[in-house]
Design a protein around this motif. Structure first.
Motif, short mmCIF file in Angstrom:
data_model
loop_
_atom_site.label_atom_id
_atom_site.label_comp_id
_atom_site.label_asym_id
_atom_site.label_seq_id
_atom_site.Cartn_x
_atom_site.Cartn_y
_atom_site.Cartn_z
N ALA A 52 1.01 -1.20 -0.23
CA ALA A 52 0.02 -0.03 -0.20
C ALA A 52 0.62 1.27 0.13
O ALA A 52 0.78 1.83 -0.51
CB ALA A 52 -0.54 0.05 1.30
N THR A 53 2.08 1.11 0.88
CA THR A 53 3.12 2.38 1.24
C THR A 53 3.46 2.74 -0.53
O THR A 53 3.45 3.69 -1.14
CB THR A 53 4.15 1.91 1.74
N GLY A 54 3.97 1.59 -0.97
CA GLY A 54 4.46 1.65 -2.56
C GLY A 54 3.91 2.24 -3.61
O GLY A 54 4.16 2.67 -4.30
N LEU A 55 2.21 1.87 -3.67
CA LEU A 55 1.47 1.87 -4.10
C LEU A 55 0.87 3.37 -4.12
O LEU A 55 0.80 4.10 -5.26
CB LEU A 55 0.52 1.28 -4.38
N ALA A 56 0.96 3.68 -3.16
CA ALA A 56 0.50 5.05 -2.62
C ALA A 56 1.60 6.11 -3.07
O ALA A 56 1.29 7.63 -3.76
CB ALA A 56 0.68 5.19 -1.73
N ALA A 57 2.98 5.90 -3.19
CA ALA A 57 3.83 6.36 -3.83
C ALA A 57 4.04 6.08 -4.98
O ALA A 57 4.24 7.78 -6.10
CB ALA A 57 5.64 6.03 -3.18
N ALA A 58 4.16 5.50 -5.93
CA ALA A 58 3.61 5.28 -6.97
C ALA A 58 2.39 6.26 -7.79
O ALA A 58 2.42 6.99 -8.60
CB ALA A 58 3.28 3.65 -7.68
N GLY A 66 1.76 11.69 -14.61
CA GLY A 66 1.19 11.12 -15.68
C GLY A 66 0.15 9.84 -16.15
O GLY A 66 -0.10 9.41 -17.09
N HIS A 67 1.54 8.73 -16.07
CA HIS A 67 1.64 6.91 -16.01
C HIS A 67 2.33 6.89 -15.25
O HIS A 67 2.44 7.21 -14.33
CB HIS A 67 2.65 7.15 -17.04
N ARG A 68 1.43 5.43 -14.81
CA ARG A 68 1.21 4.07 -13.81
C ARG A 68 2.75 3.88 -13.63
O ARG A 68 3.22 3.27 -15.08
CB ARG A 68 0.40 3.57 -13.85
N GLN A 69 3.21 3.51 -12.62
CA GLN A 69 4.34 2.52 -12.84
C GLN A 69 4.03 1.03 -12.15
O GLN A 69 3.19 1.09 -11.29
CB GLN A 69 6.00 2.75 -12.37
N HIS A 70 4.69 0.14 -12.21
CA HIS A 70 4.42 -1.12 -11.81
C HIS A 70 5.00 -1.64 -9.65
O HIS A 70 6.12 -0.80 -9.50
CB HIS A 70 4.68 -2.46 -12.05
N VAL A 71 4.62 -2.24 -9.23
CA VAL A 71 4.99 -2.36 -7.76
C VAL A 71 4.94 -3.50 -7.54
O VAL A 71 4.30 -4.00 -7.58
CB VAL A 71 4.15 -1.61 -6.61
N PRO A 200 2.37 18.12 -6.96
CA PRO A 200 3.97 17.94 -6.21
C PRO A 200 4.52 19.00 -7.65
O PRO A 200 4.52 19.46 -8.19
CB PRO A 200 4.10 16.59 -6.89
N ARG A 201 6.12 18.66 -6.94
CA ARG A 201 7.11 19.75 -7.08
C ARG A 201 7.33 19.52 -8.38
O ARG A 201 7.43 17.98 -8.66
CB ARG A 201 8.23 20.48 -6.01
N ALA A 202 7.63 19.79 -9.72
CA ALA A 202 7.82 20.06 -10.83
C ALA A 202 9.66 19.01 -10.43
O ALA A 202 10.29 20.07 -9.93
CB ALA A 202 7.59 20.75 -11.84
N SER A 203 9.76 18.18 -11.01
CA SER A 203 11.26 17.74 -10.87
C SER A 203 11.52 16.20 -11.52
O SER A 203 10.69 15.42 -12.29
CB SER A 203 11.55 17.42 -9.26
N ASP A 204 12.98 16.20 -12.44
CA ASP A 204 13.68 15.14 -12.70
C ASP A 204 13.78 14.16 -12.00
O ASP A 204 15.01 13.74 -12.51
CB ASP A 204 14.48 15.54 -14.46
N ALA A 205 13.60 14.87 -10.43
CA ALA A 205 14.76 13.27 -9.75
C ALA A 205 13.77 12.37 -9.63
O ALA A 205 12.76 12.10 -10.74
CB ALA A 205 14.52 13.98 -8.38
N ASP A 206 15.18 10.68 -9.33
CA ASP A 206 14.06 9.63 -9.25
C ASP A 206 13.38 9.59 -8.40
O ASP A 206 13.01 8.46 -7.67
CB ASP A 206 15.34 8.83 -9.45
N ARG A 207 13.44 10.51 -7.79
CA ARG A 207 12.17 9.96 -6.02
C ARG A 207 11.16 10.63 -6.02
O ARG A 207 10.75 11.86 -7.76
CB ARG A 207 13.70 10.52 -5.24
N THR A 208 9.98 9.91 -5.96
CA THR A 208 8.82 9.98 -5.48
C THR A 208 8.38 11.32 -5.15
O THR A 208 7.73 12.09 -5.21
CB THR A 208 7.96 9.12 -5.41
N LEU A 209 8.65 11.38 -3.60
CA LEU A 209 8.74 12.68 -2.76
C LEU A 209 10.42 13.76 -2.19
O LEU A 209 9.50 14.38 -1.84
CB LEU A 209 8.78 11.59 -1.26
N THR A 210 10.38 13.92 -3.39
CA THR A 210 11.40 14.76 -3.74
C THR A 210 11.17 16.74 -3.07
O THR A 210 9.61 16.08 -4.34
CB THR A 210 12.05 14.87 -5.18
N GLY A 211 11.27 17.29 -2.69
CA GLY A 211 10.60 17.89 -2.34
C GLY A 211 9.89 18.17 -1.03
O GLY A 211 9.65 18.85 -0.80
#
Length: 466
Positions: A52-58, A66-71, A200-211
């Motif tokens: 649930a935590t991973g999916l909420a991050a995704a 704008g697109h989904r990723q797999h968990v 969410p703050r615009a970011s090209d980082a690879d982290r979901t919760l950057t910022g």
């Protein structure tokens, strides 16, 4: 509930939070109970709460891209995470010492059992004072044989100390506290104020919760696990400790990964002003004090929602925020003892004395549910605005675990050693030495979970945002 699976448990969490059901198609869960020796479905609890935590991050990342990723979550990895403090090693040293020798089960005069929790020095001193005995397990056992169980349980609770009478599930169900918990859902995510939307703050980082900035005012396991889960998805987590508050060293290391750590004394006006300043620029305020304790210092959810519109306030408690035990001090093992879990495990295994779960499952699951709730609230804030309050408790999590049904011979499952989970561990150099710790269990295709910072000693950093 013999057909309970990790997938059904995850669906329950996701549906209760009012999240988009189509996201559940983007999750793969592998493994089945029993993954550890227990009659309870601890593996399903672990897999579902972590997924649930991973999916909420995704899903929060999807607001940005704008697109989904797999968990993907593998049960054995989820259970390794649920035992992270047990598998922690520093410089290839011995397993961490997590318990004071007096902590444990004791038989009372009337043939009942009581559990003492004395891992903090002031709790130990208080218990020894009530019992009038030396700091020695044998002396404690002799003193407790002069007490009836229920009387000692109440006496210690009235003194603000940490203990629990071992109750059967039926005895627990008859208590007013159990009835109060019964009226609550597994967790609550409530809007407590108006505020403009904050995408969410615009970011090209690879982290979901950057910022995303998180203040973590919690200690020991449940709250710190929540902060750690947010950190592993990229949040800037600043742990705030009081200089006078006790801690348990291995837990500081295990749950400090990915976080910075500062000291702020809320007993004086200057310290409270520092925290107010930090909160004004925070996104998440995570706290695990007893209900009302921080509000008395001016840091309740409503006050912070006024001071920082858009705040996500997360409250973690032992026995819940309602009922006669709301103010009672508690820890995972005590909730297991009070609510019938330790009795049930003992009965199934035929042990002479009570038996706990094979991990601090209520702590870890509650921590992940707190992080999940925080991310769901951040997503709501991003789309509809508002300030939010997330509430979880060990007792509510324990009630849900009990509702998932039992596995008759589950207690006979093999235990899992450090060598069995070496592939779940990673090493990092830190000021404590070379730390071997469990890696995040959730695998996200595009934004992997990892710890960007090694654990730091308490107060290693300034009380300011990076």
């Amino acid at each position: 509930m013999d057909d309970m699976t990790p997938e059904l448990a995850l669906k329950h969490i996701w549906t209760l939070a009012g999240c988009d059901p189509t996201a559940l198609h983007s999750v793969t869960l592998t493994g089945a109970d029993p993954g550890l020796p227990s009659v309870y479905r601890v593996g399903s609890l672990a897999s579902a709460s972590i997924a649930a935590t991973g999916l909420a991050a995704a899903e929060y990342q999807r607001l940005r891209t704008g697109h989904r990723q797999h968990v993907t979550v593998e049960m054995r990895r989820a259970l390794a995470s649920f035992r992270s403090e047990r598998y922690l090693r520093v410089d290839d040293g011995p397993p961490p010492a997590l318990r004071d020798p007096v902590t444990g089960f004791y038989e009372t005069r009337d043939g009942r059992w009581i559990q003492l929790h004395t891992n903090f020095a002031h709790h130990l001193r208080g218990v020894l004072q009530v019992l009038g005995c030396e700091n020695d397990p044998a002396a404690v056992a002799a003193a407790i044989r002069n007490w009836d169980g229920a009387t000692l349980d109440q006496t210690l609770a009235d003194a603000g100390l940490c203990a629990a009478l071992i109750r059967t599930p039926d005895e627990w169900a008859a208590l007013d506290q159990a009835k109060a918990i019964r009226g609550l859902p597994l967790f609550e995510i409530e809007r407590i104020g108006d505020a403009p939307a904050e995408p969410p703050r615009a970011s090209d980082a690879d982290r979901t919760l950057t910022g995303v900035r998180v203040l973590d005012l919690s200690r020991i396991i449940a709250g710190p696990v929540a902060g750690r889960a947010l950190a592993q998805h990229g949040a800037d987590v600043l742990m705030i400790n009081g200089p006078h508050l006790p801690n348990i060293a291995p837990l500081v290391i295990d749950n400090g990964r990915g976080k910075r750590s500062a000291l702020v004394d809320l007993r004086d006006a200057a310290g409270r002003e520092v925290l107010r300043g930090l909160a004004a620029d925070a996104d998440v305020f995570l706290q695990a004090y007893r209900p009302g304790a921080l509000a008395a210092r001016g840091f309740g959810p409503e006050e912070l929602a006024r001071a920082r519109p858009g705040i996500v306030y997360v409250s973690v408690s032992a026995y819940g925020h309602q009922g006669p035990w709301a103010q009672r001090r508690g820890f995972d093992s005590l909730v297991q003892s009070a609510s019938g879990i330790a009795f049930t495990e003992r009965q199934a295994a035929g042990w002479n004395e009570p038996k706990h779960l094979p991990c601090q499952a209520l702590d870890h699951a509650t921590g992940y549910l707190a992080a999940f709730g925080a991310m769901v609230a951040l997503a709501r804030r991003a789309t509809e605005g508002g300030s939010w309050h997330v509430r979880v408790s060990l007792a509510q999590t324990g009630r849900w675990l009990q509702s998932l049904g039992q596995i008759a011979d589950g207690w006979q499952a093999h235990d899992v050693t450090l060598d069995d989970v070496r592939d779940c561990l990673t090493t990092v150099e830190s000021e404590f030495g070379r730390v071997l710790g469990v890696q995040p269990a959730e695998v996200l295709d595009e934004t992997p979970a990892y710890f960007a910072l090694p654990p730091a000693r308490i107060g290693a950093h300034e009380a300011k945002w990076a």
